[in-house]
Motif scaffolding. Structure first.
Motif, PDB file in Angstrom:
ATOM      1  N   VAL A   1       0.846  -1.200   0.000  1.00  0.00           N
ATOM      2  CA  VAL A   1       0.000   0.000   0.000  1.00  0.00           C
ATOM      3  C   VAL A   1       0.877   1.243   0.000  1.00  0.00           C
ATOM      4  CG1 VAL A   1      -1.740   1.336   1.258  1.00  0.00           C
ATOM      5  CG2 VAL A   1      -1.924  -1.149   1.163  1.00  0.00           C
ATOM      6  N   LEU A   2       1.903   1.257   0.844  1.00  0.00           N
ATOM      7  CA  LEU A   2       2.796   2.410   0.903  1.00  0.00           C
ATOM      8  C   LEU A   2       3.436   2.682  -0.451  1.00  0.00           C
ATOM      9  CD1 LEU A   2       4.335   4.647   2.354  1.00  0.00           C
ATOM     10  CD2 LEU A   2       5.992   2.907   3.094  1.00  0.00           C
ATOM     11  N   MET A   3       3.930   1.657  -1.097  1.00  0.00           N
ATOM     12  CA  MET A   3       4.580   1.847  -2.399  1.00  0.00           C
ATOM     13  C   MET A   3       3.585   2.363  -3.441  1.00  0.00           C
ATOM     14  SD  MET A   3       7.434  -1.263  -2.435  1.00  0.00           S
ATOM     15  CE  MET A   3       6.341  -2.319  -3.294  1.00  0.00           C
ATOM     16  N   ALA A   4       2.366   1.832  -3.433  1.00  0.00           N
ATOM     17  CA  ALA A   4       1.343   2.295  -4.379  1.00  0.00           C
ATOM     18  C   ALA A   4       0.990   3.753  -4.122  1.00  0.00           C
ATOM     19  CB  ALA A   4       0.105   1.407  -4.287  1.00  0.00           C
TER      20      ALA A   4
ATOM     21  N   ARG B   1      -2.112  11.864   5.116  1.00  0.00           N
ATOM     22  CA  ARG B   1      -2.168  11.213   6.439  1.00  0.00           C
ATOM     23  C   ARG B   1      -1.814   9.734   6.328  1.00  0.00           C
ATOM     24  NH1 ARG B   1      -6.732  14.528   6.629  1.00  0.00           N
ATOM     25  NH2 ARG B   1      -8.107  12.765   6.195  1.00  0.00           N
ATOM     26  N   ASP B   2      -2.373   9.065   5.324  1.00  0.00           N
ATOM     27  CA  ASP B   2      -2.085   7.638   5.135  1.00  0.00           C
ATOM     28  C   ASP B   2      -0.599   7.408   4.860  1.00  0.00           C
ATOM     29  OD1 ASP B   2      -4.764   7.143   5.497  1.00  0.00           O
ATOM     30  OD2 ASP B   2      -5.178   6.695   3.380  1.00  0.00           O
ATOM     31  N   LEU B   3      -0.006   8.245   4.029  1.00  0.00           N
ATOM     32  CA  LEU B   3       1.421   8.112   3.727  1.00  0.00           C
ATOM     33  C   LEU B   3       2.253   8.272   4.999  1.00  0.00           C
ATOM     34  CD1 LEU B   3       1.640  10.045   0.373  1.00  0.00           C
ATOM     35  CD2 LEU B   3       2.480   7.729   0.748  1.00  0.00           C
ATOM     36  N   LYS B   4       1.935   9.279   5.785  1.00  0.00           N
ATOM     37  CA  LYS B   4       2.685   9.510   7.019  1.00  0.00           C
ATOM     38  C   LYS B   4       2.571   8.308   7.954  1.00  0.00           C
ATOM     39  CE  LYS B   4       3.317  12.952  10.622  1.00  0.00           C
ATOM     40  NZ  LYS B   4       2.897  14.248  11.146  1.00  0.00           N
ATOM     41  N   MET B   5       1.355   7.811   8.138  1.00  0.00           N
ATOM     42  CA  MET B   5       1.129   6.677   9.026  1.00  0.00           C
ATOM     43  C   MET B   5       1.866   5.432   8.525  1.00  0.00           C
ATOM     44  SD  MET B   5      -2.351   4.584   9.879  1.00  0.00           S
ATOM     45  CE  MET B   5      -2.414   4.055   8.177  1.00  0.00           C
TER      46      MET B   5
ATOM     47  N   LEU C   1       4.789   3.166  10.266  1.00  0.00           N
ATOM     48  CA  LEU C   1       4.584   1.735  10.530  1.00  0.00           C
ATOM     49  C   LEU C   1       5.630   0.885   9.820  1.00  0.00           C
ATOM     50  CD1 LEU C   1       0.699   1.502  10.334  1.00  0.00           C
ATOM     51  CD2 LEU C   1       2.117   1.134  12.362  1.00  0.00           C
ATOM     52  N   CYS C   2       5.917   1.203   8.591  1.00  0.00           N
ATOM     53  CA  CYS C   2       6.889   0.400   7.835  1.00  0.00           C
ATOM     54  C   CYS C   2       8.300   0.613   8.381  1.00  0.00           C
ATOM     55  CB  CYS C   2       6.818   0.744   6.352  1.00  0.00           C
ATOM     56  SG  CYS C   2       5.298   0.099   5.569  1.00  0.00           S
ATOM     57  N   ALA C   3       8.603   1.816   8.852  1.00  0.00           N
ATOM     58  CA  ALA C   3       9.916   2.067   9.449  1.00  0.00           C
ATOM     59  C   ALA C   3      10.077   1.289  10.742  1.00  0.00           C
ATOM     60  CB  ALA C   3      10.103   3.566   9.705  1.00  0.00           C
TER      61      ALA C   3
END
Length: 81
Positions: free
Chosen positions: A42-45, A66-70, A74-76
């Motif tokens: 999802v992050l990459m998309a 907001r979704d990108l930041k979250m 989470l991925c980090a």
């Protein structure tokens, strides 16, 4: 490929990956590695879509910001563990 077609395709990928992520989260016994993999997809998309919008000088919707930041956080955290 025309810009509108590319943006539509990228947005379709965002939607597909979000559905896969939601399904994974709501499985009876989700596997952490699978949740992490779908979250990263999802992050990459979203990153690809936001980048394409920026290249066209179009704004990224606030919810996507907001979704990108979250998801970046989470991925980090997942990579740090």
């Amino acid at each position: 490929m025309p810009v509108t077609t590319r943006l539509r395709d990228l947005l379709g990928e965002v939607r597909r990956t979000r559905v896969a992520y939601d399904l994974e989260l709501h499985r009876r016994r989700p596997e952490a590695y699978q949740v992490n993999a779908t979250r990263l997809a999802v992050l990459m998309a979203l990153e690809d879509y936001a980048s394409a919008l920026g290249q066209q000088n179009l704004p990224v919707p606030p919810k996507m910001h907001r979704d990108l930041k979250m998801l970046r956080l989470l991925c980090a955290q997942t990579r740090a563990v």
